[in-house]
Design a protein around this motif. Structure first.
Motif, PDB file in Angstrom:
ATOM      1  N   ALA A  79       9.336   7.466 -14.171  1.00 31.27           N
ATOM      2  CA  ALA A  79      10.439   7.583 -15.143  1.00 31.27           C
ATOM      3  C   ALA A  79      10.240   7.245 -16.586  1.00 31.27           C
ATOM      4  O   ALA A  79      10.158   8.095 -18.076  1.00 31.27           O
ATOM      5  CB  ALA A  79      11.961   7.275 -15.193  1.00 31.27           C
ATOM      6  N   MET A  80       9.110   6.026 -16.790  1.00 30.41           N
ATOM      7  CA  MET A  80       8.733   5.238 -17.892  1.00 30.41           C
ATOM      8  C   MET A  80       7.751   6.470 -18.452  1.00 30.41           C
ATOM      9  O   MET A  80       8.044   6.589 -19.811  1.00 30.41           O
ATOM     10  CB  MET A  80       7.669   4.126 -16.890  1.00 30.41           C
ATOM     11  CG  MET A  80       9.511   2.938 -17.107  1.00 30.41           C
ATOM     12  SD  MET A  80      11.037   2.804 -17.567  1.00 30.41           S
ATOM     13  CE  MET A  80       9.851   1.870 -19.377  1.00 30.41           C
ATOM     14  N   GLY A  81       7.075   7.474 -17.658  1.00 32.74           N
ATOM     15  CA  GLY A  81       5.814   7.988 -18.054  1.00 32.74           C
ATOM     16  C   GLY A  81       6.618   9.882 -18.833  1.00 32.74           C
ATOM     17  O   GLY A  81       5.914   9.830 -19.884  1.00 32.74           O
ATOM     18  N   ALA A  82       7.470   9.374 -18.527  1.00 29.79           N
ATOM     19  CA  ALA A  82       8.402  10.750 -19.029  1.00 29.79           C
ATOM     20  C   ALA A  82       8.613  10.631 -19.838  1.00 29.79           C
ATOM     21  O   ALA A  82       8.738  11.598 -21.050  1.00 29.79           O
ATOM     22  CB  ALA A  82       9.118  11.392 -17.894  1.00 29.79           C
ATOM     23  N   ILE A  83      10.130   9.754 -20.402  1.00 30.87           N
ATOM     24  CA  ILE A  83      10.200   8.827 -21.402  1.00 30.87           C
ATOM     25  C   ILE A  83       9.079   8.644 -22.213  1.00 30.87           C
ATOM     26  O   ILE A  83       9.141   9.133 -23.250  1.00 30.87           O
ATOM     27  CB  ILE A  83      11.391   7.878 -20.927  1.00 30.87           C
ATOM     28  CG1 ILE A  83      11.672   7.457 -20.167  1.00 30.87           C
ATOM     29  CG2 ILE A  83      11.499   7.659 -22.831  1.00 30.87           C
ATOM     30  CD1 ILE A  83      12.901   8.862 -20.838  1.00 30.87           C
ATOM     31  N   LYS A  84       7.907   7.948 -21.633  1.00 27.43           N
ATOM     32  CA  LYS A  84       7.022   7.963 -23.022  1.00 27.43           C
ATOM     33  C   LYS A  84       6.220   9.791 -23.291  1.00 27.43           C
ATOM     34  O   LYS A  84       6.112   9.494 -24.655  1.00 27.43           O
ATOM     35  CB  LYS A  84       5.024   7.116 -22.329  1.00 27.43           C
ATOM     36  CG  LYS A  84       6.321   5.892 -22.523  1.00 27.43           C
ATOM     37  CD  LYS A  84       4.707   5.209 -21.874  1.00 27.43           C
ATOM     38  CE  LYS A  84       5.577   3.441 -21.767  1.00 27.43           C
ATOM     39  NZ  LYS A  84       3.638   2.780 -21.579  1.00 27.43           N
TER      40      LYS A  84
ATOM     41  N   GLY B 128       0.370  -1.183  -0.059  1.00 23.57           N
ATOM     42  CA  GLY B 128      -0.207  -0.121  -0.135  1.00 23.57           C
ATOM     43  C   GLY B 128       0.813   1.318  -0.148  1.00 23.57           C
ATOM     44  O   GLY B 128       0.494   2.141  -0.138  1.00 23.57           O
ATOM     45  N   LEU B 129       2.238   1.457  -0.512  1.00 21.91           N
ATOM     46  CA  LEU B 129       3.197   2.494  -0.192  1.00 21.91           C
ATOM     47  C   LEU B 129       2.890   2.582  -1.584  1.00 21.91           C
ATOM     48  O   LEU B 129       2.484   1.707  -3.252  1.00 21.91           O
ATOM     49  CB  LEU B 129       4.208   1.589   0.586  1.00 21.91           C
ATOM     50  CG  LEU B 129       4.624   1.111   2.000  1.00 21.91           C
ATOM     51  CD1 LEU B 129       5.632   0.664   2.088  1.00 21.91           C
ATOM     52  CD2 LEU B 129       4.151   1.980   2.618  1.00 21.91           C
ATOM     53  N   VAL B 130       3.007   4.091  -1.973  1.00 23.49           N
ATOM     54  CA  VAL B 130       3.203   4.791  -3.231  1.00 23.49           C
ATOM     55  C   VAL B 130       5.737   4.828  -3.183  1.00 23.49           C
ATOM     56  O   VAL B 130       5.714   5.876  -3.728  1.00 23.49           O
ATOM     57  CB  VAL B 130       3.007   6.459  -3.088  1.00 23.49           C
ATOM     58  CG1 VAL B 130       2.787   7.065  -4.707  1.00 23.49           C
ATOM     59  CG2 VAL B 130       1.740   6.356  -2.722  1.00 23.49           C
ATOM     60  N   GLN B 131       5.421   3.098  -3.668  1.00 26.30           N
ATOM     61  CA  GLN B 131       6.632   3.267  -3.936  1.00 26.30           C
ATOM     62  C   GLN B 131       7.345   1.729  -4.854  1.00 26.30           C
ATOM     63  O   GLN B 131       7.949   2.569  -5.788  1.00 26.30           O
ATOM     64  CB  GLN B 131       7.502   2.591  -2.408  1.00 26.30           C
ATOM     65  CG  GLN B 131       7.247   3.773  -1.571  1.00 26.30           C
ATOM     66  CD  GLN B 131       8.440   3.583  -0.017  1.00 26.30           C
ATOM     67  OE1 GLN B 131       9.528   2.602  -0.193  1.00 26.30           O
ATOM     68  NE2 GLN B 131       7.849   4.035   0.765  1.00 26.30           N
ATOM     69  N   VAL B 132       6.422   0.770  -4.798  1.00 25.90           N
ATOM     70  CA  VAL B 132       6.966   0.182  -5.769  1.00 25.90           C
ATOM     71  C   VAL B 132       5.532  -0.889  -6.604  1.00 25.90           C
ATOM     72  O   VAL B 132       4.772  -1.539  -5.723  1.00 25.90           O
ATOM     73  CB  VAL B 132       7.480  -1.104  -5.369  1.00 25.90           C
ATOM     74  CG1 VAL B 132       7.879  -2.596  -6.458  1.00 25.90           C
ATOM     75  CG2 VAL B 132       9.349  -0.599  -4.970  1.00 25.90           C
ATOM     76  N   PRO B 133       5.587   0.001  -7.680  1.00 28.98           N
ATOM     77  CA  PRO B 133       5.927  -0.140  -8.487  1.00 28.98           C
ATOM     78  C   PRO B 133       5.983   1.691  -9.256  1.00 28.98           C
ATOM     79  O   PRO B 133       6.586   2.140  -9.889  1.00 28.98           O
ATOM     80  CB  PRO B 133       5.542  -0.816  -9.761  1.00 28.98           C
ATOM     81  CG  PRO B 133       4.243  -0.562  -9.751  1.00 28.98           C
ATOM     82  CD  PRO B 133       3.826  -1.215  -8.410  1.00 28.98           C
ATOM     83  N   CYS B 134       5.609   2.006  -8.077  1.00 30.53           N
ATOM     84  CA  CYS B 134       4.834   3.729  -8.626  1.00 30.53           C
ATOM     85  C   CYS B 134       5.696   4.730  -8.909  1.00 30.53           C
ATOM     86  O   CYS B 134       6.468   5.774  -9.959  1.00 30.53           O
ATOM     87  CB  CYS B 134       4.319   3.944  -7.182  1.00 30.53           C
ATOM     88  SG  CYS B 134       2.838   2.949  -6.354  1.00 30.53           S
ATOM     89  N   ILE B 135       7.633   5.140  -7.745  1.00 29.39           N
ATOM     90  CA  ILE B 135       8.366   5.755  -8.331  1.00 29.39           C
ATOM     91  C   ILE B 135       8.472   5.734  -9.528  1.00 29.39           C
ATOM     92  O   ILE B 135       9.031   6.431 -10.774  1.00 29.39           O
ATOM     93  CB  ILE B 135       9.852   5.494  -7.424  1.00 29.39           C
ATOM     94  CG1 ILE B 135       9.208   5.396  -5.697  1.00 29.39           C
ATOM     95  CG2 ILE B 135      10.370   6.030  -8.117  1.00 29.39           C
ATOM     96  CD1 ILE B 135       9.732   6.016  -4.821  1.00 29.39           C
ATOM     97  N   GLU B 136       9.108   4.077 -10.235  1.00 24.20           N
ATOM     98  CA  GLU B 136       9.377   3.612 -11.415  1.00 24.20           C
ATOM     99  C   GLU B 136       8.717   4.243 -13.019  1.00 24.20           C
ATOM    100  O   GLU B 136       8.809   4.255 -14.019  1.00 24.20           O
ATOM    101  CB  GLU B 136      10.508   2.612 -11.964  1.00 24.20           C
ATOM    102  CG  GLU B 136      11.827   2.234 -11.154  1.00 24.20           C
ATOM    103  CD  GLU B 136      11.741   0.379 -10.800  1.00 24.20           C
ATOM    104  OE1 GLU B 136      10.798  -0.213 -11.775  1.00 24.20           O
ATOM    105  OE2 GLU B 136      12.536   0.153 -10.583  1.00 24.20           O
ATOM    106  N   ARG B 137       7.577   4.036 -12.250  1.00 25.13           N
ATOM    107  CA  ARG B 137       6.842   4.430 -13.089  1.00 25.13           C
ATOM    108  C   ARG B 137       6.308   5.989 -13.771  1.00 25.13           C
ATOM    109  O   ARG B 137       6.205   6.089 -15.593  1.00 25.13           O
ATOM    110  CB  ARG B 137       5.193   4.212 -12.885  1.00 25.13           C
ATOM    111  CG  ARG B 137       4.857   2.227 -13.504  1.00 25.13           C
ATOM    112  CD  ARG B 137       3.440   1.962 -12.509  1.00 25.13           C
ATOM    113  NE  ARG B 137       3.693   1.381 -12.421  1.00 25.13           N
ATOM    114  CZ  ARG B 137       2.465  -0.275 -12.264  1.00 25.13           C
ATOM    115  NH1 ARG B 137       1.110   0.692 -11.402  1.00 25.13           N
ATOM    116  NH2 ARG B 137       2.390  -1.475 -12.419  1.00 25.13           N
TER     117      ARG B 137
END
Length: 477
Positions: free
Chosen positions: A417-422, A406-415
């Motif tokens: 970065a992926m959203g920015a690149i997309k 329930g933490l905004v960490q995995v997979p949220c943080i990496e996502r």
């Protein structure tokens, strides 16, 4: 008259505290609104005891999202925009230890967070994120109010008493926009770009000086959150033992350069090496840094939510440090006006709540907003702006929300970065395309996102009852 929703850029981009706009900022705002209601009813001074009930997604992932803490801070009268966050832990510890709080900073009452913040796993009908406040009064009566945190820090009541006011505000807008087709029609009719159309709407609500200052404050928080995230090492709170990565990534990129402020830091980055791998690393570093700050109850800007707060500033920083070294805040202002309008189209036509639509409603929308803003700054037409926004969302459709613990960490943080690149990729594709021949209009992808949201199993909607949240246990971490 058809009801239309008034959404400003300052609704889509809000300064708040992490880790979640719907689970932290929303309940915080709801508590503040409840205090206002008690005062309006002239019963605030009669309050003897209070109780907070959390329902559905607010309950299931409430601990990980600090929903209980946010609710308490709101009841105490603190504001997420101005509160000194260095005192947060001390305040909560004092309340927990002495089992007392100062309601709105005015009235001391007995309060035990362990028994008076109640986590109810059942869902209320109106929305998955329900929160009910109950006050016991000195005359033996009770007063209750139920709010719903619908994403991005937006808070509503089921009866929508604010709807009439909202319509009246919307009527002031010179350009009434519900869909992308309407936005394009106004651009053509007025011979204006999207930023100019949005600015005219904003000017019907506040002065140009207020708009400039407000957006400047938003960018300042964005820049500071990136700066802070890049300069703090260690482990994120919450029990997953997630190591902060932005710090190490940043050290490898910045080298031994010297600077003292976030703005000096930005200027230094403009002079660094920018091969393709470095660009990927910088953009990822920007996005991850923001969401590591968010995960540690830091101050960030919802864009459109806290869980997706890193995508938009990462792409803005990409434009400033890599794409255009002559860029100024005036460029960023246009970016935010365009991005905010794209976000509002998703808010009106679908959802920006992961509890309603999964992560496509957060990272997907943030990527779409960033793609639109970047395309505009790179000289794209209004049609290309909407095409880029559509491309970004099209490739996030169906993205689930399944945070481990329930933490905004995995997979949220990496996502983020992926959203920015997309978003950057979507902008480049749109700029090289004839937007008049686009096969999927933005309005259609918004409708599809909403259809997908309604069909998605609830265990993939920010409940931590499916996906990675059950496949990866806390003990594995």
């Amino acid at each position: 008259m058809e009801k239309r929703e008034c959404i400003s850029v300052f609704d889509m981009l809000k300064i708040g505290v992490g880790p979640s706009s719907s689970h932290t900022l929303g309940p915080w705002r709801a508590a503040q609104r409840w205090i206002e209601e008690l005062k309006e009813k002239n019963i605030f001074n009669q309050v003897k005891e209070i109780k907070v009930d959390l329902y559905g997604s607010l309950s299931l992932t409430g601990k990980g999202h600090a929903t209980d803490i946010a609710s308490i801070l709101g009841l105490c009268g603190f504001d997420p925009v101005t509160m000194d966050l260095t005192k947060l832990d001390e305040i909560i510890e004092t309340i927990t230890s002495f089992k007392r709080l100062e309601l709105n900073g005015e009235k001391q009452i007995e309060f035990d967070p362990e028994t008076q913040v109640i986590f109810n796993k059942n869902f209320l009908d109106f929305h998955p994120n329900g929160i009910k406040f109950t006050a016991s009064l000195e005359n033996g009566k009770t007063s209750t109010a139920t709010f719903y945190s619908i994403g991005g820090g937006f808070v509503v009541k089921e009866e929508r008493k604010n709807a009439k006011i909202n319509d009246e505000v919307f009527a002031q807008f010179p350009f009434s926009i519900e869909k992308g087709t309407e936005l394009l029609a106004f651009c053509k009719q007025e011979n204006k770009n999207i930023a100019e159309i949005v600015l005219e709407n904003e000017k019907s609500l506040r002065s140009e000086e207020e708009i400039h200052k407000g957006l400047e404050d938003i960018w300042k928080v964005m820049l500071e959150s990136m700066y802070e995230g890049c300069h703090i090492d260690g482990i994120l709170p919450g029990g997953l033992n997630v190591k902060r990565r932005a710090h190490g990534m940043h050290q490898g990129l910045i080298g031994d350069k010297k600077y003292n402020t976030p703005q000096e830091w930005l200027e230094i980055i403009r002079d660094t090496e920018v091969k393709f791998r470095q660009i990927l690393k910088w953009v990822s570093c920007y996005a991850i840094s923001v969401n590591e700050v968010n995960a540690s109850l830091g101050r960030v800007v919802t864009a459109p939510t806290n869980g997706s707060a890193g995508t938009v500033p990462a792409v803005m920083m990409y434009y400033m440090t890599i794409e255009n070294h002559e860029a100024t805040f005036e460029h960023l202002k246009e970016f935010m006006l365009v991005a905010g309008e794209i976000g509002s189209l998703f808010k009106k036509g679908a959802t920006i709540s992961a509890a309603m639509g999964g992560c496509q409603a957060e990272i997907g929308v943030s990527s779409s907003m960033a793609a639109g803003g970047l395309t505009h700054l790179l000289g794209g037409s209004p049609e290309q702006v909407l095409m880029a926004s559509e491309i970004a969302m099209e490739h996030h459709l169906g993205l689930t929300c399944d945070p481990i613990g329930g933490l905004v960490q995995v997979p949220c943080i990496e996502r983020n970065a992926m959203g920015a690149i997309k978003a950057i990729n979507a902008a480049e594709i749109a700029l090289d395309s004839d937007a008049s021949k686009a096969k999927v209009p933005l309005d259609k992808v918004i409708e599809t996102m909403w259809d997908t949201a309604k069909d998605m199993n609830s265990k993939y909607k920010e409940t931590s009852e499916g996906g990675l949240a059950v496949r990866v246990n806390m003990s594995d971490c």
